[in-house]
Write a protein that holds these residues in place. Structure first.
Motif, PDB file in Angstrom:
ATOM      1  N   UNK A  19       0.830  -1.201   0.000  1.00 26.64           N
ATOM      2  CA  UNK A  19       0.000   0.000   0.000  1.00 26.64           C
ATOM      3  C   UNK A  19       0.871   1.262   0.000  1.00 26.64           C
ATOM      4  N   UNK A  20       0.536   2.226  -0.852  1.00 29.66           N
ATOM      5  CA  UNK A  20       1.261   3.489  -0.834  1.00 29.66           C
ATOM      6  C   UNK A  20       0.633   4.420   0.212  1.00 29.66           C
ATOM      7  N   UNK A  21       1.057   5.674   0.262  1.00 30.89           N
ATOM      8  CA  UNK A  21       0.552   6.580   1.297  1.00 30.89           C
ATOM      9  C   UNK A  21      -0.967   6.735   1.206  1.00 30.89           C
ATOM     10  N   UNK A  22      -1.496   6.823  -0.024  1.00 32.83           N
ATOM     11  CA  UNK A  22      -2.949   6.937  -0.190  1.00 32.83           C
ATOM     12  C   UNK A  22      -3.631   5.630   0.191  1.00 32.83           C
ATOM     13  N   UNK A  23      -2.983   4.509  -0.131  1.00 36.55           N
ATOM     14  CA  UNK A  23      -3.525   3.214   0.276  1.00 36.55           C
ATOM     15  C   UNK A  23      -3.597   3.090   1.789  1.00 36.55           C
ATOM     16  N   UNK A  24      -2.574   3.564   2.486  1.00 32.55           N
ATOM     17  CA  UNK A  24      -2.600   3.523   3.946  1.00 32.55           C
ATOM     18  C   UNK A  24      -3.651   4.478   4.510  1.00 32.55           C
ATOM     19  N   UNK A  25      -3.941   5.543   3.775  1.00 30.69           N
ATOM     20  CA  UNK A  25      -5.019   6.429   4.200  1.00 30.69           C
ATOM     21  C   UNK A  25      -6.356   5.678   4.167  1.00 30.69           C
ATOM     22  N   UNK A  26      -6.538   4.876   3.123  1.00 27.65           N
ATOM     23  CA  UNK A  26      -7.739   4.045   3.040  1.00 27.65           C
ATOM     24  C   UNK A  26      -7.765   3.026   4.175  1.00 27.65           C
ATOM     25  N   UNK A  27      -6.632   2.366   4.419  1.00 28.72           N
ATOM     26  CA  UNK A  27      -6.571   1.392   5.504  1.00 28.72           C
ATOM     27  C   UNK A  27      -6.792   2.074   6.854  1.00 28.72           C
ATOM     28  N   UNK A  28      -6.418   3.344   6.954  1.00 36.57           N
ATOM     29  CA  UNK A  28      -6.708   4.106   8.167  1.00 36.57           C
ATOM     30  C   UNK A  28      -8.202   4.279   8.375  1.00 36.57           C
ATOM     31  N   UNK A  29      -8.933   4.485   7.273  1.00 32.97           N
ATOM     32  CA  UNK A  29     -10.392   4.570   7.376  1.00 32.97           C
ATOM     33  C   UNK A  29     -10.974   3.222   7.813  1.00 32.97           C
ATOM     34  N   UNK A  30     -10.374   2.150   7.298  1.00 34.36           N
ATOM     35  CA  UNK A  30     -10.819   0.818   7.705  1.00 34.36           C
ATOM     36  C   UNK A  30     -10.604   0.624   9.206  1.00 34.36           C
ATOM     37  N   UNK A  31      -9.438   1.031   9.690  1.00 31.13           N
ATOM     38  CA  UNK A  31      -9.142   0.902  11.110  1.00 31.13           C
ATOM     39  C   UNK A  31     -10.069   1.760  11.953  1.00 31.13           C
ATOM     40  N   UNK A  32     -10.396   2.950  11.483  1.00 30.78           N
ATOM     41  CA  UNK A  32     -11.327   3.819  12.217  1.00 30.78           C
ATOM     42  C   UNK A  32     -12.656   3.109  12.459  1.00 30.78           C
ATOM     43  N   UNK A  33     -13.133   2.429  11.410  1.00 34.60           N
ATOM     44  CA  UNK A  33     -14.392   1.703  11.551  1.00 34.60           C
ATOM     45  C   UNK A  33     -14.274   0.540  12.509  1.00 34.60           C
ATOM     46  N   UNK A  34     -13.167  -0.188  12.418  1.00 33.18           N
ATOM     47  CA  UNK A  34     -12.980  -1.350  13.286  1.00 33.18           C
ATOM     48  C   UNK A  34     -12.781  -0.952  14.740  1.00 33.18           C
ATOM     49  N   UNK A  35     -12.266   0.248  14.967  1.00 29.47           N
ATOM     50  CA  UNK A  35     -12.003   0.702  16.333  1.00 29.47           C
ATOM     51  C   UNK A  35     -13.280   1.052  17.080  1.00 29.47           C
ATOM     52  N   UNK A  36     -14.351   1.333  16.346  1.00 32.09           N
ATOM     53  CA  UNK A  36     -15.586   1.786  16.991  1.00 32.09           C
ATOM     54  C   UNK A  36     -16.774   0.849  16.793  1.00 32.09           C
ATOM     55  N   UNK A  37     -16.615  -0.204  16.000  1.00 25.69           N
ATOM     56  CA  UNK A  37     -17.738  -1.092  15.707  1.00 25.69           C
ATOM     57  C   UNK A  37     -18.159  -1.900  16.935  1.00 25.69           C
ATOM     58  N   UNK A  38     -19.417  -2.299  16.933  1.00 22.39           N
ATOM     59  CA  UNK A  38     -19.890  -3.205  17.983  1.00 22.39           C
ATOM     60  C   UNK A  38     -19.829  -4.655  17.510  1.00 22.39           C
ATOM     61  N   UNK A  39     -19.492  -4.850  16.226  1.00 22.05           N
ATOM     62  CA  UNK A  39     -19.398  -6.192  15.663  1.00 22.05           C
ATOM     63  C   UNK A  39     -18.051  -6.817  16.006  1.00 22.05           C
ATOM     64  N   UNK A  40     -17.979  -8.127  15.906  1.00 32.32           N
ATOM     65  CA  UNK A  40     -16.713  -8.838  16.153  1.00 32.32           C
ATOM     66  C   UNK A  40     -15.952  -9.100  14.865  1.00 32.32           C
TER      67      UNK A  40
END
Length: 418
Positions: free
Chosen positions: A382-403
């Motif tokens: 992943x390039x810098x923009x790719x990691x920005x996308x993965x950062x959005x993925x992590x944001x969602x996983x950090x706050x989800x109530x799902x497992x």
């Protein structure tokens, strides 16, 4: 005043003070709460390989290592490539005050509890658990991002990528009749198959190895976390290449990659970032899915063993949909992953075109990667923009109530986590 009266008075005062202190206990000084922290552990997809802006890394001897030069030993701690642009640093994490990237490019399950340099090709950094313990001395760890499994004692992502790319380049530039090329043994030119990437037995062994390493992480966290409250996100892997290349990259000069010797097509795909046989793409995606199975199985097994722990599986296999290398005609521009990056000697200058180069020049360029792996280790990450996308993925996983959640990129580029 008689002596006994002074003694009796003093004794009475002592008893009274003792009773008062017992009845009205003075509060103990309040201890300051530790700042909250998010920590990243694992390998290159977590450390930020490919995203640039690499920060100095403290080695196993406590010495801070900045960029040591292109000809330095690849085991230098700096080549962990911990990027300021890594997903951990780009994610929106409410309530988190500090972030610590302890991951290392090329990291394996071995490196979790043991110093990396203790194994072949390991970098000179302390065990990631030792680094985690150091963070916990001054931080309240609330979130841990783990990316582990693509490298292990059975296979590594780098060796898989190198194998398939090299086969394509050999096929593109070497004809079957050029026997001189076989002096040191046959030059493999066939597309990669599933068994070339990882067998079922290897995937099973990698799962067991990864599970054992992460078990140590969870055990340690339960011992060192200041308040005992932390979420652990298990992120898997996204493939930098599409299921099929854009039609623009299917053939050149009326030759496709099923023909013998197709230099123009080879040069075109290299320039676009995807020197790969089309027939290798499907096995590559099944390999990526296998890595996802490793991560999910690890999470599920440990969730049963640590029922009180907050463990979330983050599937990012569709996070780069529509923006993989050679998926669009503009590639590598607009892609979320780095193209294959090679240097002609450890010069710091990347070769962006192979057009007009002969087999000798290409072999010299490829050998630079062999001698100085740091010159090519950013490839297909992943390039810098790719990691920005993965950062959005992590944001969602950090706050989800799902497992278990999947991070998906839609056709219009929006990212959803559900």
């Amino acid at each position: 005043m008689p002596r006994f009266r002074r003694t009796a008075l003093a004794a009475g005062l002592t008893i009274a003070m003792a009773a008062l202190s017992t009845a009205v206990a003075l509060p103990a000084p309040a201890s300051a709460a530790l700042p909250t922290a998010a920590v990243a552990l694992g390998d290159s997809f977590i450390s930020g390989e490919g995203a640039g802006a690499y920060t100095p890394v403290v080695d196993a001897n406590g010495v801070t290592q900045g960029f040591p030069g292109w000809t330095a030993a690849n085991n230098n701690a700096f080549f962990c490539h911990r990027s300021a642009n890594a997903s951990l640093n780009q994610a929106n994490l409410p309530g988190i005050q500090n972030r610590f990237n302890l991951a290392c490019s090329g990291g394996q399950p071995h490196d979790i509890a043991t110093a990396s340099q203790a194994r072949t090709n390991g970098r000179t950094v302390a065990a990631q658990l030792d680094q985690l313990r150091a963070v916990a001395q001054t931080q309240d760890i609330d979130l841990v991002l783990i990316g582990l499994g693509s490298n292990n004692s059975s296979f590594t992502f780098g060796s898989v990528a190198e194998k398939c790319a090299n086969r394509f380049i050999a096929d593109a530039w070497t004809g079957w009749w050029e026997f001189w090329a076989y002096l040191n043994g046959p030059v493999e030119q066939k597309p990669c198959s599933d068994a070339d990437l990882a067998t079922a037995a290897q995937l099973s062994a990698a799962t067991a190895e990864t599970t054992a390493a992460v078990r140590q992480v969870l055990t340690t966290l339960d011992q060192i976390d200041a308040d005992g409250q932390h979420r652990v996100v298990f992120q898997d892997y996204t493939n930098p290449l599409p299921l099929d290349l854009n039609p623009q990259f299917h053939e050149e000069d009326s030759r496709d990659d099923t023909r013998d010797k197709f230099r123009d097509l080879g040069a075109e795909r290299y320039a676009a970032g995807c020197p790969i046989h089309r027939a290798s793409l499907a096995p590559g995606h099944r390999f990526s899915q296998g890595l996802g199975t490793i991560v999910k199985s690890t999470r599920d097994t440990l969730a049963a063993e640590f029922p009180a722990d907050d463990l979330v599986y983050l599937n990012v296999q569709q996070a780069f949909n529509g923006a993989r290398l050679c998926e669009q005609t503009s590639s590598p521009s607009g892609a979320l992953a780095t193209p294959i990056r090679l240097q002609d000697g450890a010069t710091g200058t990347f070769v962006t075109s192979l057009a007009g180069k002969d087999k000798i020049a290409i072999q010299r360029i490829a050998n630079t990667c062999v001698s100085y792996f740091q010159t090519c280790q950013e490839s297909w990450h992943p390039n810098a923009t790719g990691h920005q996308v993965l950062g959005q993925c992590l944001s969602g996983a950090a706050t989800t109530s799902a497992r278990s959640v999947a991070c998906v990129r839609a056709g219009n580029g929006t990212i959803s986590v559900s």
